[in-house]
Enzyme design. Structure first.
Site, mmCIF file in Angstrom:
data_model
loop_
_atom_site.group_PDB
_atom_site.id
_atom_site.type_symbol
_atom_site.label_atom_id
_atom_site.label_comp_id
_atom_site.label_asym_id
_atom_site.label_seq_id
_atom_site.Cartn_x
_atom_site.Cartn_y
_atom_site.Cartn_z
ATOM 1 C CB CYS A 13 106.682 21.394 159.973
ATOM 2 S SG CYS A 13 107.708 22.867 160.188
ATOM 3 C CD GLN A 40 110.459 26.342 156.631
ATOM 4 O OE1 GLN A 40 111.524 26.045 156.103
ATOM 5 N NE2 GLN A 40 110.233 26.114 157.918
ATOM 6 C CB SER A 43 101.808 29.285 162.331
ATOM 7 O OG SER A 43 101.837 28.593 161.099
ATOM 8 N N GLY A 44 105.080 28.461 161.976
ATOM 9 C CA GLY A 44 106.114 27.458 162.186
ATOM 10 C C GLY A 44 107.046 27.829 163.324
ATOM 11 C CE LYS A 102 115.867 21.071 163.621
ATOM 12 N NZ LYS A 102 114.710 21.771 164.244
ATOM 13 N NE ARG A 123 109.808 31.407 160.192
ATOM 14 C CZ ARG A 123 109.677 30.139 160.579
ATOM 15 N NH1 ARG A 123 108.689 29.391 160.089
ATOM 16 N NH2 ARG A 123 110.523 29.604 161.439
ATOM 17 C CG HIS A 130 105.863 25.388 156.307
ATOM 18 N ND1 HIS A 130 105.507 26.576 156.905
ATOM 19 C CD2 HIS A 130 106.555 24.682 157.251
ATOM 20 C CE1 HIS A 130 105.959 26.591 158.151
ATOM 21 N NE2 HIS A 130 106.595 25.457 158.380
ATOM 22 C CG ASN A 203 102.868 25.428 159.383
ATOM 23 O OD1 ASN A 203 102.064 26.042 158.667
ATOM 24 N ND2 ASN A 203 103.262 25.889 160.554
#
Length: 223
Positions: A13, A40, A43-44, A102, A123, A130, A203
């Site tokens: 995301c 971020q 909810s991610g 990533k 976070r 995000h 996101n």
């Protein structure tokens, strides 16, 4: 994707919203290097992290101590209410997290270009959307107005770049929308051809569900 046989994986995301903005910039000016810091939402991680945030806010409002809050269904590495956690996914050799790597690896794959990306993923106590501060070093120098013009014409991007309170992308504004919002476009005066972007996206939609639907729609349109 059109020649691919089998499963097409949805990107991470945090990577998705960044490459939406990077692609038109790379096509027009080329990109030497990207430095990104992400902010971020909970909810991610998932519903349990959302529940943790609400529980901690409720606990703090009732004057509970930190240890009491932390022991109640915590899934994130630390308290998230009124806090930031610079730790998303596991730590790898070299000090980066899996989430940060990533972003570096997926950007190269999606862009089909060997663009160096270094990331710090954090976070934050936000429910949905995000946000990313993205520093880009270009191959060719470009004015802010030219970068703004290129982004404004790119599909899936909405530029909000007025120098007034509230006239820039924020998580609350992006929530529930499929677009990627870009603002705070400005020169980085520490390098010859640097530019700053502030990128915000939902996101759960662009970072996941909507992006998967858009991929499917694109494939079906070419059948």
């Amino acid at each position: 994707a059109f020649k691919h046989k089998g499963i097409i994986a949805n990107p991470n995301c945090s990577t998705i919203q960044m490459v939406v903005a990077l692609k038109p910039i790379h096509d027009n000016f080329g990109i030497k290097r990207v430095v990104v810091s992400t902010y971020q939402s909970v909810s991610g991680w998932g519903k349990q992290a959302v529940d943790q945030l609400w529980a901690e806010i409720s606990g703090i409002s009732k004057n509970k101590k930190y240890r009491e809050i932390a022991s109640e269904g915590r899934v994130l590495p630390s308290q998230i209410a009124f806090n930031l956690i610079p730790h998303i996914d596991i730590f790898l050799d070299g000090g980066y997290t899996k989430e940060e790597m990533k972003m570096a690896n997926e950007t190269k794959k999606i862009m089909r270009a060997d663009i160096p990306v270094t990331a710090t993923c954090v976070r934050v106590p936000v429910l949905i959307s995000h946000s990313e501060a993205v520093n880009i070093e270009l191959d060719k120098d470009a004015s802010v107005s030219r970068v703004r013009e290129v982004l404004s014409k790119a599909p899936g991007i909405k530029v909000l770049d007025e120098l007034e309170p509230g006239k820039y992308p924020m998580p609350l504004f992006a929530e529930g929308k499929d677009d990627t919002f870009v603002g705070r476009i400005r020169k980085d005066y520490t390098v010859k051809s640097g530019i700053w972007l502030w990128i915000v996206s939902d996101n759960l939609r662009k970072g996941a569900a909507s992006n998967a639907v858009q991929i499917a729609e694109l494939l079906l349109s070419r059948r």
